[in-house]
Write a protein that holds these residues in place. Structure first.
Motif, PDB file in Angstrom:
ATOM      1  N   ARG A  50      18.303  92.539  -7.051  1.00 15.75           N
ATOM      2  CA  ARG A  50      18.885  91.591  -8.002  1.00 15.75           C
ATOM      3  C   ARG A  50      19.333  90.314  -7.304  1.00 15.75           C
ATOM      4  N   GLU A  51      19.887  90.448  -6.114  1.00 17.46           N
ATOM      5  CA  GLU A  51      20.344  89.273  -5.387  1.00 17.46           C
ATOM      6  C   GLU A  51      19.176  88.516  -4.760  1.00 17.46           C
TER       7      GLU A  51
ATOM      8  N   GLY B 140      16.779  87.462  -8.127  1.00 20.41           N
ATOM      9  CA  GLY B 140      17.412  86.885  -9.307  1.00 20.41           C
ATOM     10  C   GLY B 140      17.729  87.945 -10.338  1.00 20.41           C
ATOM     11  N   SER B 141      18.502  87.574 -11.340  1.00 14.03           N
ATOM     12  CA  SER B 141      18.961  88.544 -12.330  1.00 14.03           C
ATOM     13  C   SER B 141      17.915  88.865 -13.397  1.00 14.03           C
ATOM     14  N   LYS B 142      16.995  87.940 -13.650  1.00 11.71           N
ATOM     15  CA  LYS B 142      16.007  88.151 -14.693  1.00 11.71           C
ATOM     16  C   LYS B 142      14.987  89.213 -14.291  1.00 11.71           C
TER      17      LYS B 142
ATOM     18  N   THR C 245      15.385  92.242 -13.218  1.00 17.05           N
ATOM     19  CA  THR C 245      15.696  93.140 -12.103  1.00 17.05           C
ATOM     20  C   THR C 245      16.819  94.131 -12.419  1.00 17.05           C
ATOM     21  N   ARG C 246      17.277  94.176 -13.662  1.00 18.34           N
ATOM     22  CA  ARG C 246      18.415  95.041 -13.998  1.00 18.34           C
ATOM     23  C   ARG C 246      18.131  96.497 -13.652  1.00 18.34           C
TER      24      ARG C 246
END
Length: 368
Positions: free
Chosen positions: A63-64, A67-69, A71-72
């Protein structure tokens, strides 16, 4: 089975996300200095495993890093594969968002994410009902999740395959990619292997080995660009040419002997003499008696100088299916610093305790 072909593809780019760092340069520096990346596990990040040390990719969280999109619910092995592909595609000039139906993707792994499988199983047993699990976690339990996510993430619409053959996965994945190119199913192929560190994988490996001293688990992803030499764009340098593949199964308990037979067959099929081999390197496998069977076989075939030129793959800990790919990356790292482009051949071998053996012949530099 031997599958040598005169129309050998070339390796023209590579990258590695490893315990040495997040890029090719960090890996090459670590290999050349023979620095051990094994460290004590961070107990705030990882739950308890059978051992206190591991070789993990420093500071890597999907996620880091990505990115957040999207990758939850991405597991670690998928994140490593997606990140390595991102680096390699950037190196060859493929822009983010480009959709390419001419680029194939071949990824080796043992089982995918053991941690994802264990987490889903635990959730199904501890929830109010077996089906009360997180739906987004289900795809991460499938072995080909990492390859699929990498292709979707980067818009690669060519053939997509996951190869699982234990520690011999690397040579089999390279041979599969070579066949895709040979049959015209892809113009270029990203080919690699990925393994994650997780407490679940560490425990599975610990019990698989009989519960003795904990093995140091390593992780990461090594990835290569394979393409026909004649389709290589101007300015892209050939790093090596895949000239042969050989696989065998040991049936008599003499694993070192099987490695010897496989390598001799590999060289004979390509018309290469042992004295033409600049470096010969194994995956660091040891048998139940602690004997480094690959090293024994390779020293008898090529002598100490060829075997000692490249550090063994177990410098990174046990990277399972990715061991041979990291070893190939180590060969290119050492060859690059030694100025060996176009001068000599290298042999990369790997074997598993189930008796399987596989090896790859690489000619450094342009095709003959």
């Amino acid at each position: 089975m031997s599958t040598a072909t005169p129309a050998a593809p070339v390796i023209s780019a590579w990258t590695a996300i490893s315990p040495f760092g997040h890029d090719r340069g960090s890996f090459a520096d670590g290999i050349r200095t023979r620095t051990s990346p094994v460290s004590t596990l961070d107990t705030e990040r990882w739950t308890r495993g059978p051992g206190e040390t591991a070789a993990t990719v420093p500071g890597f969280e999907p996620r880091e890093f990505l990115g957040s999109k999207g990758t939850r619910a991405m597991n670690r092995v998928s994140g490593l594969a997606v990140a390595a592909a991102k680096h390699l595609l950037a190196d060859i000039g493929v822009e983010p968002g480009d959709e390419r139906d001419d680029i194939g993707f071949v990824l080796g792994t043992t089982t995918g994410s053991v941690q994802s499988m264990m987490d889903l199983t635990r959730a199904s047993l501890t929830g109010d009902k077996p089906d009360h699990v997180e739906p987004a976690a289900v795809p991460g339990c499938v072995m080909n999740c990492a390859a699929g996510q990498a292709a979707i993430w980067h818009g690669l619409k060519g053939p997509n395959a996951t190869i699982a053959a234990g520690r011999t996965t690397g040579p089999h994945a390279l041979n599969y990619a070579r066949r895709l190119l040979r049959t015209g199913r892809a113009t270029r192929v990203l080919c690699g292997a990925a393994e994650e560190y997780s407490p679940a994988r560490a425990w599975v490996e610990h019990h698989r080995r009989g519960g003795g001293d904990p093995v140091v688990i390593g992780e990461g992803c090594a990835m290569f660009l394979l393409e026909p030499a004649e389709l290589r764009p101007p300015g892209r340098r050939v790093l090596g040419t895949l000239e042969g593949f050989e696989s065998r199964v040991c049936l008599d308990g003499d694993l070192a002997g099987t490695v010897t037979v496989a390598v001799r067959k590999l060289l004979a099929a390509a018309g290469v003499a042992p004295e033409q081999v600049w470096a010969a390197t194994g995956s660091g496998f040891t048998d139940s008696r602690g004997e480094p069977v690959e090293t024994v076989a390779l020293r008898s075939l090529f002598g100490d100088a060829a075997v000692d030129r490249v550090p063994p793959a177990d410098l990174l800990g046990d990277t399972a299916s990715a061991s041979a790919m990291f070893q190939l990356a180590a060969v290119l790292s050492v060859a690059g610093s030694a100025g060996r482009a176009g001068a000599g051949h290298t042999v990369v071998t790997t074997c598993d305790d189930d008796g399987s053996v596989a090896c790859t012949l690489l000619r450094l530099g342009e095709p003959a």
